[in-house]
Each structure stands twice: as C-alpha cells, then as structure tokens.
Design an enzyme around this catalytic site. Structure first.
Site, PDB file in Angstrom:
ATOM      1  N   GLY A  68       0.836  -1.297  -0.163  1.00  0.00           N
ATOM      2  CA  GLY A  68       0.093  -0.261  -0.118  1.00  0.00           C
ATOM      3  C   GLY A  68       0.827   1.117   0.032  1.00  0.00           C
ATOM      4  O   GLY A  68       1.983   1.090   0.314  1.00  0.00           O
ATOM      5  N   LYS A 118      -8.904   2.414   1.856  1.00  0.00           N
ATOM      6  CA  LYS A 118      -8.676   1.497   3.102  1.00  0.00           C
ATOM      7  C   LYS A 118     -10.360   1.135   3.623  1.00  0.00           C
ATOM      8  O   LYS A 118     -10.644   0.127   4.232  1.00  0.00           O
ATOM      9  CB  LYS A 118      -8.029   2.259   4.299  1.00  0.00           C
ATOM     10  CG  LYS A 118      -6.429   2.124   3.732  1.00  0.00           C
ATOM     11  CD  LYS A 118      -5.812   1.009   3.483  1.00  0.00           C
ATOM     12  CE  LYS A 118      -4.267   0.880   3.221  1.00  0.00           C
ATOM     13  NZ  LYS A 118      -3.568  -0.289   3.093  1.00  0.00           N
ATOM     14  N   TYR A 129      -6.433   7.712   0.608  1.00  0.00           N
ATOM     15  CA  TYR A 129      -6.161   6.449   1.224  1.00  0.00           C
ATOM     16  C   TYR A 129      -7.187   6.090   1.931  1.00  0.00           C
ATOM     17  O   TYR A 129      -7.491   4.862   1.858  1.00  0.00           O
ATOM     18  CB  TYR A 129      -4.982   7.031   2.380  1.00  0.00           C
ATOM     19  CG  TYR A 129      -4.302   6.035   3.108  1.00  0.00           C
ATOM     20  CD1 TYR A 129      -3.299   5.044   2.458  1.00  0.00           C
ATOM     21  CD2 TYR A 129      -4.599   5.916   4.294  1.00  0.00           C
ATOM     22  CE1 TYR A 129      -2.816   4.234   3.223  1.00  0.00           C
ATOM     23  CE2 TYR A 129      -3.902   4.906   5.123  1.00  0.00           C
ATOM     24  CZ  TYR A 129      -3.072   4.058   4.680  1.00  0.00           C
ATOM     25  OH  TYR A 129      -2.409   3.283   5.504  1.00  0.00           O
TER      26      TYR A 129
END
Lengths: 472, 472
Positions: free
Chosen positions: A315, A382, A378
């Site tokens: 990631g 997620k 992000y």
C-alpha cells in the site's frame, strides 16, 4: 522505529523521575517469543446465568495447560473442570495477596438474555481486576447479538461491547480486553481465537469485537488438522509489499508458523526483497502489483502448487488536502491499495489457484474507519478494503475460504518515523497502551486470521491499535 | 454551558490575537432560527457515472428553493433541472471569485460500481471545496453497500465512507460532511433526511452515515401527509427527563415543530418540569421512570389519545472504575438508562398505545460506542441502547414504526460544565468543529428522526458530536 520515551520511563532512573513528576508510564508489552512459554499463570473464570461456553473454555484451559480459579459467579466451573481432569480452585476476592497474581480473566456472558441479568459482569470484574497482572488478558464471551431471536437478549449481548471497551480503557498496565461472540454451534471453532487473545501475540490488540460463526455445512464438516506449534506447516502464503517493514514482518511470522512464503514487491525493492526471502528460505517475486499483467504473473507463478493464504499488504500514501491533490495521486493510491487487490483475487479465485479452505487478509487502516485529514484517497481505499471483506465473505463461504482485514493504528515503522515529533507523540500515546505498536503486532494478528483454526472468522475487520481513541 | 474561548476568538481582538499566535479558531456555527430562512445560496452538484438520484435531488432543490450549479461531472444536471423548471448554471472552477460562494456540495455517487470509477469524487471536491462557504454542507449520496449484489459495487460504495469522513476532517470552518445511502426504491423517502443535512439544524452533525430504506409494503404505500413548516402538527410526543438540559431542549424543538409534548421527569424535578412544560403549553408528568409501576402509569396517562413519538432521554451517570463501583451504582445506571426503556416500550407497544407510523428514539452516547474510562456501567447501558435499536427495528417495520438512537458527543450542559477544565477543553476541541455542541443540536437531530418524512430511517445510530475524533 524507536519509542525512546518508552525506553526511558522504563529505565530505573526514568521510572523514578516519571513517578515523581506524574508522567505517564507505558508498560513494556510482553510479546511472543518462540523460546518462552506462550501461556502460563492463573486464569480466573466468571460467568453470568446459564453460561453456554464453559465446556469450550475447559477444553481451552486443558489444551494450553494453565491453572484456573473460579469466581463465585462461575459456580459450575469447579465440577466441570474436575470432569475435564483439571486442577482448579476458587478465587478469593478477600485475599489481598492475590494482587497481580492472575494472568487472565475470562467471563462467559453467553447465557445473559436480559439487561437485568448483566450484574455478574460487574461482580466478577469488580472482584478480580485488581488481581490481574501486568500485560494480563481479559476476554468477555457472548453470543453474536444479531443471532439472538429476542430483542432483549440481543440488547443485553450488545451491551457487552460498551462494557468491554470501557474495561480496556481503564485496565491500563499493558492489559488487553476483547469481546468474542461465539455463535451457537460454533463452540468448537473458538479455540484459535481464544488462544490468540490470551497469548502475548495479541499484545497490541485491545477493545476489539470478534465473531465466531458456525460452519456453513452440516455438523459432519471435518475440522482441519494441524499442529498448534506449526499451524501453517505445508501451507503456501503470498504476501505483497514483503521487502521490508510490516510486510517483511508478516512474511517472517508466517514462515515461523511453518508456511512457505512467496514475497512480492516492486522491482526497485528487489534487493531488500531477495535478502528478506533468502533469510526465510522463501521465494521472492519482484514486480509491480499495479501493472495490468500482474494478476496473470502471480497466477502463473502460483499455478502449479496453488496457494492457501493471500495477504494484501502492499500500500502507498500520497497525502494532500483534496484541493491540492492531483488526479494522479488519487488514482495511484486507489489503484495500488484497492483495485489491484480486486484484480489479483479475481485471478486467483477464478482459476481456483487459491485453494478451498484458503485465507485472504487485507490491510485496512484506522484512517479507513475514521477518515483522516489529507487522506481522502487513502481513507477511501482503506474503507474499500473493508467493503471487499464484507462483500466477499458470503460468496467464499461455500469454499471454506475466509476473508478478513486488519486495521493498524499507530505502528512504529519507517513511515511513522517521518511524522513530525509532536504529531507522532500524540499518535503514539492516544491509545490504551500509551505507545505505538510494532510491525510484529500486525503480523501476529494476520497469522491468527490465516490460521487453519480460524475458519469461523470471516468478513471482519480487526484493529491493531492498542485500543486507539480514534474511531468512528 | 459556556464556551468562553469560542466567544473570545470570535471577538475582533480575540480573532486578531488568535491569528497572530496561531491558535485554533472554531467557527461560530450557524444554527436554525425560525425567523431566518432555513435554506439559501448556491448549491453545486457533481456526479459519478450513471447517477440514479438526480431526479430526487432536482425535487429537493425545487422544494427548498435554492439555485443550483452543475459541475462538469454532472453533465446530466442541466437538462434535468430545466425539465424541472429550475434555474441552473455551470460551476466554473477557474472563477476565483467563487471562493466561499457555495452553500452546499452534493455528489451523487449512486451509479459507481467499481473502485476504478471513483475518480469523479476527487474531481468534484478538488474543484469545489474551496468555493464552499463557512458552515457549508457536503452530502455524498450512494447506495447502501449491503444492498449491492456485486462485490466490486459494494466495495466502491463502502469506499465512500472513508472518503466522506476524511473530507469532514479537512473541511473545517463549521462545514459538515455526511454520507446518505439511498436504497433502490427509496428515492422518494430521502427528502426529510437531505433537508436535515442541508439545514442549519444539523450544525453539529458531521462524519455520519445514514441509510434510507425502501418501504416494507408494495409501491401502493401511502406517504404520510404533513406540512414542512409544522411537520409534527397533530402528533403527540413523550419525552423522558424533560425538566431541563437536553430533555427540555428536545421538548421545546418538538413543540416548535407542532407536537404536543408530554414531558416526564422525577418528582424532585417537578417544579422545573412544570415550568418547562407550561412555557410550551404542554403536559407535565412527574414520576420516576425506573419505578415498577412507571410503565403502567405512562400507559394510563397516554391511553385515551395514544402517542406518536417516544424519546427515551432520561439517563444518569455514576462513574467509578470497576474495582470501586458498587453494585448499586451498576444497577441504577443499567436500570434507568436501559431496562426502564425496555419496560416502557413493551407497555406502549403491547397495548397499541404507540400508534402505527410511530417513532421511538433512544439516547445513546459516544461512550456506548467507544467505551470510556470509569463508565463500564454507563457504556454498557448506552451500548445496550444501540442493541435495542438494531434488534427492534425489523420487528416494528410492519407497523411503520421506526426506532433509532442519537449518540451525543461533548454537549455543553450542566453535566459537562462540572468536568475539570483541562479535560473539558480536550473534549471540546477534539472534533472537526473544535467546540462542544449545544443541547439544541441533539434536539434537532431527534426532531429529524421523529419526522413523518423519516420513515426510511430505522435501526440506526446517529452521532451528534461534531465528528469527534473518539470512536471505535
């Protein structure tokens, strides 16, 4: 990578200074070491009315070889333990010499069917909490609220969550408190999870709620066979982003549990990846998981022998407030952190390369749960990982494949070492452990989810955050 | 009750000082006032591929009488708005004069079916966020992930949550950001919720996710008739703990919306209760809801005319760490905050006193979600309130009754005024508004849930916390 305050306040001089001026003193957490016994000490048992899980707990206590004492709320424990051939005694609250003597507190709340029956929960922890030692373990067990037929039973079981999380916040001293909901019929599937939450492996996992579901098939379902000392022996695991940091730690823990790891990382990290994998006697594959040909490459590399465990750890972050965030920064974060996982899993599942009984584990983040300033890309990626886990779990159930995610909080890595000091200090201290976690804490949590005994755990997100204050 | 820092930094001298030394400057939140227009200003629209909710949004824009501008991502908006007879224009990102000109940003993400399609979300907010004025409103609209048939669609819709919460954390300036998931077939049930999130009534509600479900029955289901200016006219509402504080504010807001309120409080608060209710031209009932005879008393008092809205606001705290908490402190908190609600609802529902189409609203707490030090009893009771809402919603659906809860964060009340200053300051500032909320913020949220137009909202918990950092 280094919490110098934690080291300082645990030195003889630092501890004296901290005491005299009233500074917080985070506990040095006890972590799993292969050369030390994993379980030990006294475990106290308590229960609400008509507990359903004492048999499962007796099997656990016998299996891990600890000694138990029964609180007055668990009157059924002593005869039961005797039937299981276990040494057991009674917990005496009045015994002031017991302070710090207990290693764990287990409370079976599974029979509580009404809010008016919750009091034994208070009675047990009121009497025993002070006797729990440093880095002790608290596990409350119940029934998944959503499986309760009566609203009052559902309500009472749901109340356990607020209770357990509060207990985690007041216990301190490196103590963890977690809630395990065991579905009716899943009693024989709980051991791997209960072992994890009792073990030093879960040092930085607190305030979590985990559900153990019953098997999809009839009772004839055969439990997988494994050795508790090498549960992943004979299994093959793919780990993305394995060259260093959390990924290298995941590879290392899975290998220590017996798995053969295929570590993947980008070509620019090839040297580090090769070194890490060589050290573990494992396989290195250097390529970019975001490339269009990546799914086919992985499938080709695994095809012959298949794979049992897939850990989507790779990631990236490209933090900016949205007004300043470029389209490229948005796209690359979504693509690497989320879309690439979808493409890879589709390739592995479609071709049957991920074997039945397999395990998929994604890495989410507290940011994916709570959102975070400067991380719209992000956090979206997620949160999407959470969506993958929730959406795919039912589809994979028939094949015995589980899919779960871990959501790390503040973990001491090269990435967090670059955060400015004051923000880093706040991130480190704003949790029940008053410190950041280590990569191995994430890795051990993943190893539990990858465990053959974790078949009842699917579609879930477990935070590895020391019970961070931050959430949604 | 008074945030003197907020007042100070918003004075001419205080603002100058705060600017020069870099102190945080919480915005004075714009709240609903009956003597000021509720809606106004320019609303910008954006959309992902194949948006499904633009028709519903056009109805909303027409109904509240605002002017819209279309971002390039919402190319379908202009012809659609024209068909609805709406004035509309195009949003020009390059127009630097637009800074602070927009009152709200609405993004229809309902057609996004894959993580690779999320980019317009970035494009729209990248272009428009700087043009959003103080106390502006952001609403992202999607489909409930769990109703999506394809895992990739579910995943992409779930990603919206991390995105929206991040946006709330970076927008600041009193701006709220919320996510509304509208189920297919529930498009005509969203207006009351969208109005609430666009209105100054939701000043302290941010970072929340709300689902609008389709009706239980066939399409023939008749929508309730009401006047948007007096939506509760002709309705009767019971509010417990109504003498003062949040309860008095709830009574006042429900009465202002047209309801006749029956306020209940303990006999020792009789004078305050009588004064509050007299002022509202409403009914006071002084008795202890925890008494065994209370359910029958309430039922008897309401029997003849029945009731439409029940607000379980009464609650107490008796904070102590568990080792020091007496059994009495445990029992009274569980009983008043949780068990009493169960007994009262059973009495009202069993006898049909709560009419079909009714509304039950519980008061939970951030402590019930995240747990809190010294509040094992309180957090258990407030987590139990969440369990009640989740467990009872499906049972009540056939009767058109909804049940929901609000979970207040830091609200400026006599209770929070007693918290020591430094802890109070931390509690006040640790949210996206950098300030505590007011009782009226909780009351307005309850009024939205009590609204006849909120039939699609049930089984949910909505935080009134200014997007507090604290959560689980």
């Amino acid at each position: 990578m280094n919490d110098s305050y934690l080291n300082f306040v645990n030195s003889p001089f630092g501890a004296r200074l901290a005491r005299s001026v009233g500074l917080p003193k985070p506990e040095v957490l006890r972590r799993y070491r292969a050369d030390q016994p994993e379980f030990g000490g006294l475990v106290a048992l308590g229960a609400g009315r008509e507990p359903h899980l004492l048999d499962a707990l007796a099997n656990l206590v016998a299996s891990i070889g600890v000694t138990s004492v029964a609180h007055e709320s668990a009157g059924l424990w002593v005869p039961l333990a005797n039937r299981h051939g276990l040494m057991t005694g009674r917990f005496e609250a009045a015994d002031s010499g017991s302070q710090g003597k207990l290693a764990a507190l287990l409370f079976d709340a599974s029979g509580i069917e009404d809010s008016t029956q919750l009091e034994p929960l208070h009675g047990f922890f009121h009497d025993t909490l002070r006797s729990l030692g440093k880095c002790g373990r608290i596990i409350v067990l119940g029934r998944p609220p959503e499986t309760c037929t009566k609203p009052r039973q559902w309500t009472a079981q749901r109340a356990l969550e607020g209770f357990t999380r509060s207990l985690g916040k007041e216990a301190r001293r490196g103590i963890t408190a977690n809630l395990v909901y065991v579905e009716q019929g899943a009693e024989n599937r709980a051991e791997a999870t209960l072992r994890f939450f009792l073990s030093p492996r879960s040092a930085y996992v607190s305030g979590q709620v985990v559900r153990i579901a019953a098997g999809a098939g009839a009772d004839g379902e055969t439990a997988p066979t494994f050795d508790w000392r090498q549960p992943l022996a004979g299994r093959r695991a793919v780990v993305t982003g394995a060259a260093r940091g959390i990924g290298a730690s995941i590879a290392s823990v899975l290998a220590a549990e017996g798995a053969h790891v295929i570590g993947i990382d980008i070509p620019t990290a090839r040297d580090a990846l090769d070194a890490t994998m060589r050290h573990l006697n494992c396989t290195a594959l250097a390529f970019d998981i975001a490339a269009p040909e990546a799914p086919a490459q992985i499938a080709a590399a695994l095809d012959e022998q298949g794979v049992d465990i897939v850990v989507h750890n790779a990631g990236i972050t490209k933090d900016k407030t949205i007004a300043k965030m470029t389209e490229a920064a948005w796209q690359s974060v979504i693509d690497i952190n989320l879309s690439a996982q979808e493409r890879i899993d589709d390739a592995l599942l479609g071709a049957g390369i991920l074997r039945d009984g397999g395990r998929i584990i994604g890495v989410s983040s507290i940011s994916g749960i709570a959102g975070n300033l400067g991380q719209t890309n992000y956090a979206a990626s997620k949160a999407g990982v959470i969506g993958r886990v929730q959406s795919m779990a039912p589809h994979l159930r028939a094949r015995g494949i589980t899919i779960n995610a871990v959501a790390p909080g503040f973990i001491e890595t090269q990435m967090t070492a670059k955060i400015p000091l004051t923000i880093r200090e706040a991130g480190r201290r704003m949790n029940s452990m008053s410190q950041g976690g280590q990569p191995v804490d994430v890795a051990q949590t993943i190893a539990w989810l990858a465990h053959p005994g974790s078949a009842g755990v699917s579609g879930q997100v477990v935070r590895v955050c020391g019970q961070s204050l931050i959430g949604a």
